[in-house]
Enzyme design. Structure first.
Site, PDB file in Angstrom:
ATOM      1  N   ARG A 103       0.857  -1.196   0.000  1.00 21.93           N
ATOM      2  CA  ARG A 103       0.000   0.000   0.000  1.00 21.93           C
ATOM      3  C   ARG A 103       0.888   1.239   0.000  1.00 21.93           C
ATOM      4  O   ARG A 103       1.639   1.451   0.957  1.00 21.93           O
ATOM      5  CB  ARG A 103      -0.912   0.003   1.227  1.00 21.93           C
ATOM      6  N   HIS A 148       1.592  -2.054   5.673  1.00 24.03           N
ATOM      7  CA  HIS A 148       1.436  -2.413   4.266  1.00 24.03           C
ATOM      8  C   HIS A 148       2.445  -1.678   3.382  1.00 24.03           C
ATOM      9  O   HIS A 148       2.873  -2.203   2.351  1.00 24.03           O
ATOM     10  CB  HIS A 148       0.024  -2.077   3.788  1.00 24.03           C
ATOM     11  N   ASP A 155      -3.611  -8.382   3.281  1.00 23.57           N
ATOM     12  CA  ASP A 155      -4.964  -8.631   3.775  1.00 23.57           C
ATOM     13  C   ASP A 155      -5.567  -9.725   2.897  1.00 23.57           C
ATOM     14  O   ASP A 155      -5.600  -9.582   1.662  1.00 23.57           O
ATOM     15  CB  ASP A 155      -5.822  -7.376   3.677  1.00 23.57           C
ATOM     16  N   HIS A 240      -5.438  -9.642   8.454  1.00 27.21           N
ATOM     17  CA  HIS A 240      -4.184  -8.888   8.327  1.00 27.21           C
ATOM     18  C   HIS A 240      -2.992  -9.708   8.819  1.00 27.21           C
ATOM     19  O   HIS A 240      -2.933 -10.094   9.990  1.00 27.21           O
ATOM     20  CB  HIS A 240      -4.327  -7.601   9.153  1.00 27.21           C
TER      21      HIS A 240
END
Length: 265
Positions: A103, A148, A155, A240
């Site tokens: 991310r 992330h 996830d 997670h």
């Protein structure tokens, strides 16, 4: 005449300087992904990918900044560990399905801006029905940094094979609470984990005692499978997991989620 020509030359030079300093001319190239990052599909093409943040079906109600293509990117050790877990699951009639992988920091910044806008509650009915938005930071649902962004956190969930298709979200459709019974909340082809993905509720805690029966067994199956290949679960979110040891434990990257940054890795 000479005076007029000098004035024209000065004007042209000024225009060239402005052009050189324009945003387009000064635009910096996108950050690159280190060689240690790969597209998960290049390591294991059998793992199902439903990259939620490239869609409007998010707690923000829109696509998240930095997610340009629905591709799961991870550090190579994390991707290889998922491949090992997937091989074991396929023999038992299951598949992993990832919702989010690497991310970029710009996406986390988008989360923070959204959380500070208390007037935007368009997706509250599904993702945080019992949480006041002004408590999202205090309760730990939103933070200014995310694991992330270091590239080794994912996830994910489990899907029983053969996998049924999941219909796309239609913006504006009626929202059901993420902790409602499985046949009432937004349809997902995963096994029943007791809540949907990104459910801001204590029922999402992996070992919440209110989650029992098959839902609890499914969570423990996922956790056990990933723990065996080196992942550590975040107790507050059943979906997670972080691979340890992380190749980049202190670095938060910001290259976009796109095939180009990892092409050829």
């Amino acid at each position: 005449m000479r005076t007029a020509l000098r004035a024209l030359a000065a004007t042209a030079a000024a225009l060239l300087a402005v052009t050189a300093l324009s945003p387009a001319a000064q635009a910096r190239p996108e950050p690159e992904a280190p060689e240690e990052f790969v597209a998960l599909r290049s390591v294991d093409p059998t793992i199902i990918q439903e990259m939620r943040y490239t869609t409007a079906h998010t707690f923000l109600g829109e696509r998240v900044d930095g997610y340009r293509q629905p591709v799961c990117i991870l550090t190579r050790p994390a991707a290889r560990a998922l491949h090992l877990a997937q091989k074991r699951l396929l023999r038992q009639g299951y598949s992993l399905k990832v919702y989010d992988c690497y991310r970029p920091q710009r996406a986390v910044d988008h989360f923070v801006r959204w959380a500070k806008d208390l007037d935007d509650q368009s997706m509250k009915g599904e993702f945080y029905p019992r949480v006041d938005k002004d408590r999202l930071f205090e309760d730990g649902y939103i933070a200014e940094k995310s694991g992330h962004s270091r590239g080794s956190t994912v996830d994910l969930t489990l899907v029983r094979l053969p996998a049924l298709p999941t219909r796309p979200y239609r913006p504006g459709e009626r929202l059901a609470p993420c902790f409602a019974p499985k046949d009432e909340r937004f349809p997902d082809n995963s096994v029943d984990m007791g809540t949907g993905y990104d459910c801001f509720d204590t029922l999402s805690h992996t070992d919440d005692p209110r989650i029992q029966g098959l839902q609890r067994a499914n969570r423990q199956f996922l956790k056990r499978t990933l723990t065996e290949v080196g992942f550590v679960n975040l107790p507050e979110e059943w979906w997670h997991f972080t691979f340890r040891p992380e190749p980049f434990p202190d670095t938060y990257f910001d290259f976009p989620v796109h095939r180009r940054p990892v092409a050829g890795h």
